[in-house]
Design a protein around this motif. Sequence first.
Motif, PDB file in Angstrom:
ATOM      1  N   ASP A 194       0.790  -1.237   0.000  1.00 50.81           N
ATOM      2  CA  ASP A 194       0.000   0.000   0.000  1.00 50.81           C
ATOM      3  C   ASP A 194       0.822   1.286   0.000  1.00 50.81           C
ATOM      4  N   GLY A 195       2.156   1.187   0.021  1.00 55.10           N
ATOM      5  CA  GLY A 195       2.999   2.367   0.015  1.00 55.10           C
ATOM      6  C   GLY A 195       3.225   2.998   1.376  1.00 55.10           C
ATOM      7  N   LEU A 196       2.540   2.496   2.400  1.00 59.93           N
ATOM      8  CA  LEU A 196       2.697   3.041   3.742  1.00 59.93           C
ATOM      9  C   LEU A 196       3.904   2.433   4.445  1.00 59.93           C
ATOM     10  N   ALA A 197       4.551   3.234   5.288  1.00 66.64           N
ATOM     11  CA  ALA A 197       5.495   2.706   6.256  1.00 66.64           C
ATOM     12  C   ALA A 197       4.708   2.126   7.429  1.00 66.64           C
ATOM     13  N   LEU A 198       5.322   1.222   8.182  1.00 70.25           N
ATOM     14  CA  LEU A 198       4.600   0.609   9.298  1.00 70.25           C
ATOM     15  C   LEU A 198       4.150   1.660  10.306  1.00 70.25           C
ATOM     16  N   THR A 199       5.010   2.622  10.649  1.00 68.13           N
ATOM     17  CA  THR A 199       4.620   3.646  11.617  1.00 68.13           C
ATOM     18  C   THR A 199       3.451   4.467  11.110  1.00 68.13           C
ATOM     19  N   GLU A 200       3.444   4.777   9.812  1.00 63.11           N
ATOM     20  CA  GLU A 200       2.319   5.503   9.223  1.00 63.11           C
ATOM     21  C   GLU A 200       1.040   4.692   9.326  1.00 63.11           C
ATOM     22  N   ARG A 201       1.134   3.396   9.063  1.00 63.63           N
ATOM     23  CA  ARG A 201      -0.059   2.561   9.130  1.00 63.63           C
ATOM     24  C   ARG A 201      -0.599   2.486  10.553  1.00 63.63           C
ATOM     25  N   LEU A 202       0.277   2.335  11.528  1.00 61.14           N
ATOM     26  CA  LEU A 202      -0.162   2.278  12.920  1.00 61.14           C
ATOM     27  C   LEU A 202      -0.843   3.575  13.333  1.00 61.14           C
ATOM     28  N   LEU A 203      -0.341   4.697  12.830  1.00 65.76           N
ATOM     29  CA  LEU A 203      -0.964   5.980  13.155  1.00 65.76           C
ATOM     30  C   LEU A 203      -2.362   6.066  12.538  1.00 65.76           C
ATOM     31  N   LEU A 204      -2.479   5.698  11.272  1.00 64.92           N
ATOM     32  CA  LEU A 204      -3.793   5.740  10.630  1.00 64.92           C
ATOM     33  C   LEU A 204      -4.772   4.788  11.312  1.00 64.92           C
ATOM     34  N   GLN A 205      -4.302   3.634  11.716  1.00 60.81           N
ATOM     35  CA  GLN A 205      -5.169   2.678  12.416  1.00 60.81           C
ATOM     36  C   GLN A 205      -5.636   3.242  13.750  1.00 60.81           C
ATOM     37  N   ALA A 206      -4.749   3.961  14.453  1.00 61.89           N
ATOM     38  CA  ALA A 206      -5.137   4.564  15.729  1.00 61.89           C
ATOM     39  C   ALA A 206      -6.234   5.598  15.525  1.00 61.89           C
ATOM     40  N   VAL A 207      -6.081   6.417  14.483  1.00 62.21           N
ATOM     41  CA  VAL A 207      -7.096   7.434  14.194  1.00 62.21           C
ATOM     42  C   VAL A 207      -8.401   6.769  13.763  1.00 62.21           C
ATOM     43  N   ALA A 208      -8.312   5.753  12.931  1.00 61.37           N
ATOM     44  CA  ALA A 208      -9.514   5.048  12.488  1.00 61.37           C
ATOM     45  C   ALA A 208     -10.249   4.405  13.656  1.00 61.37           C
ATOM     46  N   ALA A 209      -9.500   4.020  14.698  1.00 64.89           N
ATOM     47  CA  ALA A 209     -10.115   3.389  15.871  1.00 64.89           C
ATOM     48  C   ALA A 209     -10.696   4.397  16.844  1.00 64.89           C
ATOM     49  N   GLY A 210     -10.544   5.712  16.548  1.00 64.98           N
ATOM     50  CA  GLY A 210     -11.193   6.713  17.375  1.00 64.98           C
ATOM     51  C   GLY A 210     -10.285   7.680  18.084  1.00 64.98           C
ATOM     52  N   ALA A 211      -8.967   7.523  17.993  1.00 59.09           N
ATOM     53  CA  ALA A 211      -8.056   8.494  18.608  1.00 59.09           C
ATOM     54  C   ALA A 211      -8.134   9.804  17.831  1.00 59.09           C
ATOM     55  N   SER A 212      -8.539  10.866  18.501  1.00 58.09           N
ATOM     56  CA  SER A 212      -8.780  12.117  17.786  1.00 58.09           C
ATOM     57  C   SER A 212      -7.966  13.292  18.321  1.00 58.09           C
ATOM     58  N   GLU A 213      -7.130  13.047  19.322  1.00 59.76           N
ATOM     59  CA  GLU A 213      -6.261  14.122  19.818  1.00 59.76           C
ATOM     60  C   GLU A 213      -4.872  13.548  20.086  1.00 59.76           C
ATOM     61  N   ASP A 214      -3.891  14.445  20.239  1.00 57.93           N
ATOM     62  CA  ASP A 214      -2.491  14.042  20.269  1.00 57.93           C
ATOM     63  C   ASP A 214      -2.215  12.956  21.299  1.00 57.93           C
ATOM     64  N   GLY A 215      -2.677  13.156  22.518  1.00 57.63           N
ATOM     65  CA  GLY A 215      -2.387  12.207  23.584  1.00 57.63           C
ATOM     66  C   GLY A 215      -2.949  10.832  23.310  1.00 57.63           C
ATOM     67  N   ALA A 216      -4.160  10.779  22.774  1.00 60.24           N
ATOM     68  CA  ALA A 216      -4.789   9.488  22.487  1.00 60.24           C
ATOM     69  C   ALA A 216      -4.051   8.754  21.369  1.00 60.24           C
ATOM     70  N   VAL A 217      -3.624   9.487  20.351  1.00 65.68           N
ATOM     71  CA  VAL A 217      -2.873   8.869  19.262  1.00 65.68           C
ATOM     72  C   VAL A 217      -1.555   8.315  19.783  1.00 65.68           C
ATOM     73  N   LEU A 218      -0.849   9.099  20.602  1.00 71.17           N
ATOM     74  CA  LEU A 218       0.428   8.649  21.145  1.00 71.17           C
ATOM     75  C   LEU A 218       0.248   7.398  21.996  1.00 71.17           C
ATOM     76  N   ARG A 219      -0.740   7.392  22.859  1.00 70.85           N
ATOM     77  CA  ARG A 219      -0.961   6.221  23.718  1.00 70.85           C
ATOM     78  C   ARG A 219      -1.283   4.974  22.898  1.00 70.85           C
ATOM     79  N   ALA A 220      -2.091   5.142  21.853  1.00 68.27           N
ATOM     80  CA  ALA A 220      -2.447   3.995  21.017  1.00 68.27           C
ATOM     81  C   ALA A 220      -1.223   3.443  20.299  1.00 68.27           C
ATOM     82  N   MET A 221      -0.362   4.320  19.819  1.00 69.08           N
ATOM     83  CA  MET A 221       0.815   3.864  19.090  1.00 69.08           C
ATOM     84  C   MET A 221       1.840   3.219  20.017  1.00 69.08           C
ATOM     85  N   LEU A 222       1.996   3.750  21.204  1.00 69.75           N
ATOM     86  CA  LEU A 222       2.915   3.141  22.170  1.00 69.75           C
ATOM     87  C   LEU A 222       2.440   1.739  22.546  1.00 69.75           C
TER      88      LEU A 222
END
Length: 304
Positions: A194-222
């Motif tokens: 798909d052309g994505l890097a793994l870190t990019e994919r994990l970020l998009l997945q976090a947002v798709a799962a409902g993370a909508s602000e910086d802290g929530a995205v960071l926690r999901a990725m960690l």
Amino acid sequence: MGTAHLRCGDDLRARLPAAGWAGDYLAFADPVCQGPVGADGLMAYLGIRARFVALHYGAALQDVRLRLGAEYAALNGLDRFERVLLWFEHDLWDQAALIRVLGLLAERRALEGRLFLMPADGVRPFAALPDAELAALAPAPLTRAQLEAGALAWEGFAAEDPRTLDGLWRRPSPLPHLSAAMRRHLQDLPWTTDGLALTERLLLQAVAAGASEDGAVLRAMLAADPVFQVTDLIILDLRARLAEGPRRLLERGAAWRLTAQGEAVLRGEARHVPAPRFQGGVTVGPNAPWCWDPRFGGVVEARA
């Protein structure tokens, strides 16, 4: 002569004395796992690193130059210490910094017998350990094989062709956490799927799962990735990159939201076109020559 504690950051500066570890604290904060590293000669290397760090971290270029210069100069003064304890953990950030350091120290014969690797458990950062556990850690002498493995890994990490590094992580390494970290580094090349890097994919997945602000995205990725523990500044850098251009994957604005293109890429119905960047010594972009193939589990040449 005493002891030096070499650490990729300042997080243990106050903790080590409290846990009974006396000595000089030397921070090595070059974020090696991000940005360009391929340059001939230390001065050229420091120049490109200073420009990258200043741009991506919003710091003054001169301040960054001075700090990086002081940290690399401190490596030249390690001979004056009886022991140098290397506090590097299992994750990509620390392992990339470790091989950078070992690449510079591998031929320093005066340091033989003075370098010691602190034992990371592969799960917790040193800063998460209570004082009693920090105090009980036993330094292990760094072997010649470990020094050479680190130097060889650095050569592969900084090379324009990632296939050498792709071969290295597959072989047993005397450095206990190196192989997993180098594999994770290579997984941030564009994927053939798909052309994505793994870190990019994990970020998009976090947002798709409902993370909508910086802290929530960071926690999901960690939580999703123990091998590359991203920081708040890394996710903001990723957001800026993925929210650029007419085919951006993230909406601009305060809340984190996928664009229609982002949703399509995440569903596998569209392909992401990577923006220009560096992955170690490898150039990534719309016509990047190298990809990660998840079916093969390694680096392949991009299809024309």
